[in-house]
Design an enzyme around this catalytic site. Structure first.
Site, mmCIF file in Angstrom:
data_model
loop_
_atom_site.group_PDB
_atom_site.id
_atom_site.type_symbol
_atom_site.label_atom_id
_atom_site.label_comp_id
_atom_site.label_asym_id
_atom_site.label_seq_id
_atom_site.Cartn_x
_atom_site.Cartn_y
_atom_site.Cartn_z
ATOM 1 N N LYS A 78 0.819 -1.221 0.000
ATOM 2 C CA LYS A 78 0.000 0.000 0.000
ATOM 3 C C LYS A 78 0.848 1.264 0.000
ATOM 4 O O LYS A 78 0.478 2.261 -0.609
ATOM 5 C CB LYS A 78 -0.939 0.009 1.201
ATOM 6 C CG LYS A 78 -2.111 -0.923 1.036
ATOM 7 C CD LYS A 78 -3.251 -0.528 1.956
ATOM 8 C CE LYS A 78 -4.468 -1.392 1.709
ATOM 9 N NZ LYS A 78 -5.536 -1.155 2.683
ATOM 10 N N LYS B 107 -4.543 -9.942 -6.793
ATOM 11 C CA LYS B 107 -5.839 -10.241 -6.168
ATOM 12 C C LYS B 107 -6.894 -9.225 -6.601
ATOM 13 O O LYS B 107 -6.545 -8.079 -6.937
ATOM 14 C CB LYS B 107 -5.708 -10.322 -4.649
ATOM 15 C CG LYS B 107 -5.511 -9.003 -3.966
ATOM 16 C CD LYS B 107 -5.616 -9.091 -2.452
ATOM 17 C CE LYS B 107 -5.428 -7.685 -1.922
ATOM 18 N NZ LYS B 107 -5.476 -7.499 -0.521
ATOM 19 N N LYS C 189 -10.422 -3.605 -4.158
ATOM 20 C CA LYS C 189 -11.249 -2.395 -4.243
ATOM 21 C C LYS C 189 -10.477 -1.263 -4.902
ATOM 22 O O LYS C 189 -11.047 -0.358 -5.485
ATOM 23 C CB LYS C 189 -11.625 -1.917 -2.833
ATOM 24 C CG LYS C 189 -12.603 -2.791 -2.113
ATOM 25 C CD LYS C 189 -12.790 -2.273 -0.677
ATOM 26 C CE LYS C 189 -13.348 -3.359 0.216
ATOM 27 N NZ LYS C 189 -13.102 -3.145 1.642
HETATM 28 P P1 TYM Z 1 -10.812 -5.657 3.577
HETATM 29 O O1 TYM Z 1 -11.817 -4.581 3.801
HETATM 30 O O2 TYM Z 1 -9.712 -5.391 2.615
HETATM 31 O O3 TYM Z 1 -11.548 -6.972 3.104
HETATM 32 C C1 TYM Z 1 -12.636 -7.541 3.821
HETATM 33 C C2 TYM Z 1 -12.510 -9.070 3.777
HETATM 34 O O4 TYM Z 1 -12.462 -9.522 2.417
HETATM 35 C C3 TYM Z 1 -11.329 -10.367 2.224
HETATM 36 N N1 TYM Z 1 -10.825 -10.183 0.842
HETATM 37 C C4 TYM Z 1 -10.685 -11.174 -0.043
HETATM 38 N N2 TYM Z 1 -10.921 -12.499 0.035
HETATM 39 C C5 TYM Z 1 -10.685 -13.242 -1.071
HETATM 40 N N3 TYM Z 1 -10.220 -12.717 -2.249
HETATM 41 C C6 TYM Z 1 -9.954 -11.387 -2.373
HETATM 42 N N4 TYM Z 1 -9.528 -10.883 -3.518
HETATM 43 C C7 TYM Z 1 -10.186 -10.563 -1.231
HETATM 44 N N5 TYM Z 1 -10.038 -9.225 -1.001
HETATM 45 C C8 TYM Z 1 -10.428 -9.015 0.276
HETATM 46 C C9 TYM Z 1 -10.311 -9.894 3.256
HETATM 47 O O5 TYM Z 1 -9.365 -10.903 3.537
HETATM 48 C C10 TYM Z 1 -11.207 -9.575 4.435
HETATM 49 O O6 TYM Z 1 -11.485 -10.745 5.178
HETATM 50 N N6 TYM Z 1 -7.806 -5.454 7.557
HETATM 51 C C11 TYM Z 1 -9.089 -5.939 7.091
HETATM 52 C C12 TYM Z 1 -10.249 -5.433 7.904
HETATM 53 C C13 TYM Z 1 -10.135 -5.638 9.380
HETATM 54 C C14 TYM Z 1 -10.307 -6.852 10.073
HETATM 55 C C15 TYM Z 1 -10.134 -6.537 11.453
HETATM 56 C C16 TYM Z 1 -10.570 -8.161 9.682
HETATM 57 C C17 TYM Z 1 -9.879 -4.669 10.301
HETATM 58 N N7 TYM Z 1 -9.873 -5.212 11.548
HETATM 59 C C18 TYM Z 1 -10.217 -7.505 12.440
HETATM 60 C C19 TYM Z 1 -10.668 -9.125 10.671
HETATM 61 C C20 TYM Z 1 -10.488 -8.805 12.027
HETATM 62 C C21 TYM Z 1 -9.275 -5.483 5.648
HETATM 63 O O7 TYM Z 1 -8.675 -4.549 5.204
HETATM 64 O O8 TYM Z 1 -10.213 -6.164 4.978
#
Ligand code: TYM
Length: 333
Positions: A111, A195, A198
């Site tokens: 990032k 991957k 967003k």
């Molecule tokens: P975020 O918002 O990027 O994504 C939310 C969830 O979607 C999953 N994900 C994917 N899974 C499969 N293929 C993909 N291409 C893909 N892109 C995203 C992510 O693994 C996630 O589960 N840091 C986290 C948010 C967070 C969080 C937490 C999660 C903050 N605090 C505590 C669990 C526990 C994030 O940026 O997810």
């Protein structure tokens, strides 16, 4: 005591990777566990967010979670900034975690890119806030996609170091990552080595949860593939990441395995398979998209769900935070 916690960032464009890698699994887990689901708005602002857009993205993400099947009556659904325990515990964890640990985080490197010195301090400390999200509730299970595995390992390290430093063995649990289903890492439709994300500059690279049937058909038709027909066995997908991705998506959405999909479609051309995939994607997403549109028209309802969720989250987190403050040596009034 088993408790599930997970979260997603309200940064727009919730996509099929988020759904298959995370949210769909949350819907299953809520049948068996006490679950806490969080719209992590404080994580979102680690990179610039326009305030007006952020506000509407928070509501839209909550709406899409409910539309996907999260039950806000029986589970806790809230947004992070409404529960101050997250920020308070994150600060304590900033003092437990080591700079060397943060330096190893691949997501920060990706990032921040070449402009590392110019990245926010929040982006660097991001995994520490994530550990606080989970441990403020002493959550034991964390369903996420593959890309969050390293952050979860760090949360476990923080929990262990806190327990050891303060001599309170077993105070914080070791949260288990739950990386479930065939689609733990959904890839970009334009490049099978990246991957689905967003933040991809090209909207053609991802399937958004808000895309209509025509857009979905166009994106899938234009998805990158190779000229070979589908193989009949999984071994034939070696070195063919784009083919593997489309077949994995199909398997996940039809609740089958890659092997089953290849038995059914092996030997056919991608043009035909893409049509079948479009039908499956539309069939799965249309009811969710429709429900999202209905919920988005009622922001007062979403706000009331989030306010109630925050109250319930607070009831769980406050006593844990109080104990943490005592352990650390702060004076509690
Ligand atoms: P975020 O918002 O990027 O994504 C939310 C969830 O979607 C999953 N994900 C994917 N899974 C499969 N293929 C993909 N291409 C893909 N892109 C995203 C992510 O693994 C996630 O589960 N840091 C986290 C948010 C967070 C969080 C937490 C999660 C903050 N605090 C505590 C669990 C526990 C994030 O940026 O997810």
């Amino acid at each position: 005591m088993e408790r599930v916690f997970s979260g997603a960032q309200p940064t727009g464009n919730l996509h099929l990777g988020n759904y298959l890698g995370a949210i769909r699994n949350w819907v299953e887990l809520q049948k068996k566990y006490e679950c806490i689901f969080c719209v992590v708005d404080m994580h979102a602002i680690t990179v610039w967010q326009d305030p007006k857009e952020l506000r509407s993205n928070i509501r839209e993400l909550a709406a899409s979670m409910i539309a996907s099947g999260i039950d806000p009556e029986n589970q806790v659904l809230f947004n992070q900034s409404q529960v101050s325990a997250h920020a308070e515990l994150a600060w304590i964890f900033n003092c437990v975690a080591r700079i060397g640990w943060m330096n190893r985080m691949t997501q920060f490197k990706e990032k921040a890119g070449k402009h590392r010195e110019n990245a926010s301090l929040g982006l660097y400390a991001y995994p520490s806030l994530m550990a606080a999200d989970i441990l403020a509730y002493k959550a034991t299970h964390v369903p996420v996609g593959e890309d969050q595995k390293q952050h979860l390992e760090l949360a476990r390290d923080i929990a262990l170091k806190f327990n050891t430093d303060y001599g309170v063995e077993g105070f914080f649990p070791q949260p288990e990552p739950l990386i479930l289903g065939p689609a733990t890492r959904v890839m970009s439709l334009r490049d099978g080595s990246k991957k689905m994300s967003k933040s991809d500059a090209s909207d053609m690279a991802r399937i958004n949860m808000t895309d209509d049937a025509d857009t979905l058909a166009k994106k899938i038709r234009k998805a990158k593939t190779d000229p070979e027909p589908l193989p009949s066995e999984a071994a034939g997908l070696e070195g063919r990441p784009e083919a593997k991705n489309l077949i994995t998506i199909y398997a996940a959405l039809t609740n089958s395995t890659v092997a089953d999909v290849l038995t059914e479609h092996g030997g056919t051309q991608f043009s035909g398979f893409k049509q079948a995939l479009t039908d499956v994607v539309v069939e799965n997403l249309a009811p969710i998209t429709e429900e999202m549109a209905r919920l988005n028209a009622d922001p007062a309802y979403i706000d009331s769900v989030l306010a109630k969720g925050a109250e319930r989250a607070n009831v769980i987190a406050q006593p844990i935070l109080k104990e943490v403050k005592e352990i650390v040596g702060f004076l509690n009034s």
